[in-house]
Write a protein that holds these residues in place. Structure first.
Motif, mmCIF file in Angstrom:
data_model
loop_
_atom_site.group_PDB
_atom_site.id
_atom_site.type_symbol
_atom_site.label_atom_id
_atom_site.label_comp_id
_atom_site.label_asym_id
_atom_site.label_seq_id
_atom_site.Cartn_x
_atom_site.Cartn_y
_atom_site.Cartn_z
ATOM 1 N N MET A 121 0.809 -1.217 0.000
ATOM 2 C CA MET A 121 0.000 0.000 0.000
ATOM 3 C C MET A 121 0.842 1.267 0.000
ATOM 4 O O MET A 121 0.329 2.363 -0.229
ATOM 5 C CB MET A 121 -0.916 0.013 1.221
ATOM 6 C CG MET A 121 -1.800 -1.229 1.367
ATOM 7 S SD MET A 121 -2.933 -1.436 -0.009
ATOM 8 C CE MET A 121 -4.012 -0.026 0.254
ATOM 9 N N PHE A 122 2.140 1.150 0.284
ATOM 10 C CA PHE A 122 2.989 2.335 0.416
ATOM 11 C C PHE A 122 4.307 2.109 -0.315
ATOM 12 O O PHE A 122 4.802 0.981 -0.397
ATOM 13 C CB PHE A 122 3.296 2.623 1.890
ATOM 14 C CG PHE A 122 2.084 2.714 2.769
ATOM 15 C CD1 PHE A 122 1.338 3.885 2.821
ATOM 16 C CD2 PHE A 122 1.682 1.644 3.540
ATOM 17 C CE1 PHE A 122 0.222 3.972 3.626
ATOM 18 C CE2 PHE A 122 0.567 1.717 4.350
ATOM 19 C CZ PHE A 122 -0.167 2.887 4.395
ATOM 20 N N THR A 123 4.870 3.184 -0.816
ATOM 21 C CA THR A 123 6.227 3.087 -1.348
ATOM 22 C C THR A 123 7.199 3.060 -0.179
ATOM 23 O O THR A 123 6.928 3.639 0.882
ATOM 24 C CB THR A 123 6.558 4.288 -2.249
ATOM 25 O OG1 THR A 123 6.557 5.490 -1.456
ATOM 26 C CG2 THR A 123 5.550 4.425 -3.378
ATOM 27 N N HIS B 272 12.280 7.928 10.694
ATOM 28 C CA HIS B 272 12.470 6.503 10.935
ATOM 29 C C HIS B 272 11.484 5.704 10.103
ATOM 30 O O HIS B 272 10.488 6.234 9.605
ATOM 31 C CB HIS B 272 12.323 6.162 12.429
ATOM 32 C CG HIS B 272 10.984 6.522 13.010
ATOM 33 N ND1 HIS B 272 10.683 7.795 13.455
ATOM 34 C CD2 HIS B 272 9.866 5.780 13.232
ATOM 35 C CE1 HIS B 272 9.440 7.827 13.926
ATOM 36 N NE2 HIS B 272 8.921 6.613 13.794
ATOM 37 N N THR B 273 11.773 4.430 9.959
ATOM 38 C CA THR B 273 10.877 3.542 9.234
ATOM 39 C C THR B 273 10.958 2.147 9.832
ATOM 40 O O THR B 273 12.042 1.686 10.225
ATOM 41 C CB THR B 273 11.215 3.478 7.728
ATOM 42 O OG1 THR B 273 10.283 2.608 7.070
ATOM 43 C CG2 THR B 273 12.621 2.976 7.483
ATOM 44 N N ALA B 274 9.813 1.498 9.922
ATOM 45 C CA ALA B 274 9.790 0.097 10.301
ATOM 46 C C ALA B 274 10.218 -0.753 9.112
ATOM 47 O O ALA B 274 10.266 -0.284 7.971
ATOM 48 C CB ALA B 274 8.383 -0.298 10.757
ATOM 49 N N THR B 275 10.546 -2.001 9.379
ATOM 50 C CA THR B 275 10.775 -2.966 8.311
ATOM 51 C C THR B 275 9.780 -4.110 8.500
ATOM 52 O O THR B 275 9.362 -4.410 9.616
ATOM 53 C CB THR B 275 12.205 -3.523 8.329
ATOM 54 O OG1 THR B 275 12.446 -4.164 9.597
ATOM 55 C CG2 THR B 275 13.216 -2.415 8.121
ATOM 56 N N TYR B 276 9.426 -4.727 7.396
ATOM 57 C CA TYR B 276 8.399 -5.758 7.433
ATOM 58 C C TYR B 276 8.992 -7.092 6.992
ATOM 59 O O TYR B 276 10.201 -7.266 6.953
ATOM 60 C CB TYR B 276 7.206 -5.321 6.591
ATOM 61 C CG TYR B 276 6.567 -4.070 7.160
ATOM 62 C CD1 TYR B 276 5.653 -4.161 8.194
ATOM 63 C CD2 TYR B 276 6.934 -2.801 6.707
ATOM 64 C CE1 TYR B 276 5.091 -3.021 8.756
ATOM 65 C CE2 TYR B 276 6.373 -1.656 7.264
ATOM 66 C CZ TYR B 276 5.455 -1.772 8.275
ATOM 67 O OH TYR B 276 4.910 -0.641 8.834
ATOM 68 N N GLY B 277 8.133 -8.035 6.676
ATOM 69 C CA GLY B 277 8.620 -9.349 6.313
ATOM 70 C C GLY B 277 8.933 -10.222 7.506
ATOM 71 O O GLY B 277 9.645 -11.224 7.365
ATOM 72 N N PHE B 278 8.438 -9.862 8.708
ATOM 73 C CA PHE B 278 8.721 -10.668 9.898
ATOM 74 C C PHE B 278 7.579 -11.612 10.260
ATOM 75 O O PHE B 278 7.647 -12.321 11.269
ATOM 76 C CB PHE B 278 9.047 -9.777 11.100
ATOM 77 C CG PHE B 278 7.988 -8.767 11.432
ATOM 78 C CD1 PHE B 278 6.889 -9.105 12.203
ATOM 79 C CD2 PHE B 278 8.109 -7.456 10.986
ATOM 80 C CE1 PHE B 278 5.925 -8.165 12.517
ATOM 81 C CE2 PHE B 278 7.149 -6.497 11.292
ATOM 82 C CZ PHE B 278 6.045 -6.862 12.054
ATOM 83 N N ALA B 279 6.494 -11.603 9.475
ATOM 84 C CA ALA B 279 5.389 -12.524 9.739
ATOM 85 C C ALA B 279 5.908 -13.973 9.694
ATOM 86 O O ALA B 279 6.814 -14.278 8.909
ATOM 87 C CB ALA B 279 4.284 -12.331 8.706
ATOM 88 N N PRO B 280 5.340 -14.843 10.541
ATOM 89 C CA PRO B 280 4.178 -14.694 11.410
ATOM 90 C C PRO B 280 4.507 -14.306 12.844
ATOM 91 O O PRO B 280 3.706 -14.514 13.742
ATOM 92 C CB PRO B 280 3.576 -16.096 11.376
ATOM 93 C CG PRO B 280 4.789 -16.977 11.352
ATOM 94 C CD PRO B 280 5.798 -16.258 10.494
#
Length: 404
Positions: A188-190, A347-355
């Motif tokens: 949903m975001f760049t 700052h920015t979070a990072t994702y890809g840590f699911a589950p």
């Protein structure tokens, strides 16, 4: 997404390939390998199912309440009272190191729940200087101690749209919570847009801000946070661009955040505001000039054509997101705390840590109304004089043979 495990037996249900492995006889006296070594599988980390959870009272809640607009409040930066060499804070330290020359410092041996006022003043001064400071395993800093520490620095901010803890009376705490049931929002975001400084649309944007992770992915499971120095972003500009931007004003808006909350069926507890701030500001403690640009909340630059504004915004977003020497990346552990200055960092979070579950609580105080002082210096300028550093070349027109 990398595959994941649900229990401690990482070899369970894995396909056997006997022809691909050589079975070695192990002497009985052999020392057992560490669990992390014995269980290592690339890209896989064990998932905590959280069958019992001690932080249920800090889970996210969206109360249907209405708050008055935020009024201006007096603000005096506690960092002005800090020791220039941080002697009080470092009296208890067992180690301190910078992540790089521009941003990020980690301190060991300091208990944030037991600081004296003199140590708190030093902490503010250090955060203002380094942008973000990290503390490991702050078990004693429960949510009330975190709020008390934040309130020492200024009036605590209550967010108009994001979640607060389930427990009543903690409305000035912002909850970060994602687990295996959370929707993946990355598309949903760049990535550039995700860089931000918190609530810069307020008349008095935030200054000192703490985030404590109470539960998160294990080491190697993802969920890191990156910070970008706006001191370094200002220093990355040519003197001509610095001078140009020093005369400009940016428009910061809360409307998108409010509209998205309403579209999701969540309450907006305070009406959104649109505020003008100088594009370059001067820090009251360090006296350094910094960029004050927020890819997430700045909608346009005032007083110039839209095409010019759009290109400046794109250019500044790139500076923030890609100036690597101004970045620091922190890999969290349980009970780790980051304390940063929202005035001079994005700052920015990072994702890809699911589950994995990632659960953190943030406390922040309002700072001063941003101002630009033309007599201020830059971080790069002061360090150059202090440490005898060579001048930085900002002429990109010459030949270059890139080798690394």
């Amino acid at each position: 997404m990398a595959p994941y495990l649900q229990d401690n037996n990482v070899l369970q249900n894995l396909p056997a390939h006997p022809a691909k492995f050589e079975v070695l006889d192990k002497p009985k006296s052999a020392i057992p390998r560490p669990i992390s070594v014995a269980n290592y599988q690339p890209g896989r980390t064990i998932v905590d199912e959280h069958l019992t959870y001690e932080y249920d009272y800090l889970r996210p809640n969206f109360p249907e309440v209405q708050w008055d607009e935020i009024k201006e409040v007096p603000y005096t930066d506690k960092g002005l009272q800090g020791h220039p060499e941080f002697e009080n804070l470092l009296a208890d330290a067992t180690d301190i190191f910078d992540y790089n020359p521009k941003i990020g410092t980690e301190i060991h041996g300091v208990n944030l729940a037991k600081l004296t006022n003199a140590q708190k003043n030093d902490l503010a001064r250090l955060i203002a200087t380094r942008g973000v400071v990290f503390f490991r395993n702050q078990v004693d800093l429960d949510i009330n101690a975190q709020r008390e520490l934040g309130a020492y620095f200024g009036t605590l901010h209550k967010h108009a749209t994001t979640s607060v803890p389930r427990q009543e009376g903690l409305e000035d705490v912002h909850v970060v919570f994602m687990d295996k049931g959370s929707k993946d929002m990355r598309a949903m975001f760049t990535p550039t847009f995700l860089w931000h400084s918190d609530v810069t649309y307020e008349v008095q944007p935030l200054s000192y801000t703490s985030l404590k992770v109470v539960s998160g992915p294990p080491r190697g499971g993802g969920g890191d946070t990156l910070w970008s120095s706006q001191y370094a972003a200002y220093d990355a500009l040519s003197p001509h661009m610095q001078k140009y931007l020093e005369g400009l004003t940016a428009i910061h808006s809360a409307e998108m955040q409010a509209n998205d909350s309403r579209s999701s069926g969540r309450p907006v507890r305070r009406e959104p505001v649109i505020t003008e701030h100088p594009l370059i500001r001067t820090h009251p403690v360090t006296g350094w000039k910094s960029l004050f640009y927020n890819p997430g909340f700045v909608t346009k630059i005032k007083g110039i054509p839209k095409v010019e504004s759009d290109h400046i915004c794109s250019y500044l977003s790139e500076i923030i997101a890609t100036t690597q020497e101004g970045h620091v990346r922190f890999q969290w552990g349980k009970n780790d705390v980051a304390f940063w200055d929202n005035r001079v960092t994005n700052h920015t979070a990072t994702y890809g840590f699911a589950p994995h579950r990632r659960h953190a609580v943030r406390v922040a105080c309002q700072g001063e109304r941003p101002v630009f002082d033309p007599s201020g210096k830059s971080q790069e300028e002061e360090f150059g004089v202090k440490w005898g550093l060579p001048p930085v070349n900002k002429d990109g027109s010459g030949q270059s043979n890139y080798n690394d």
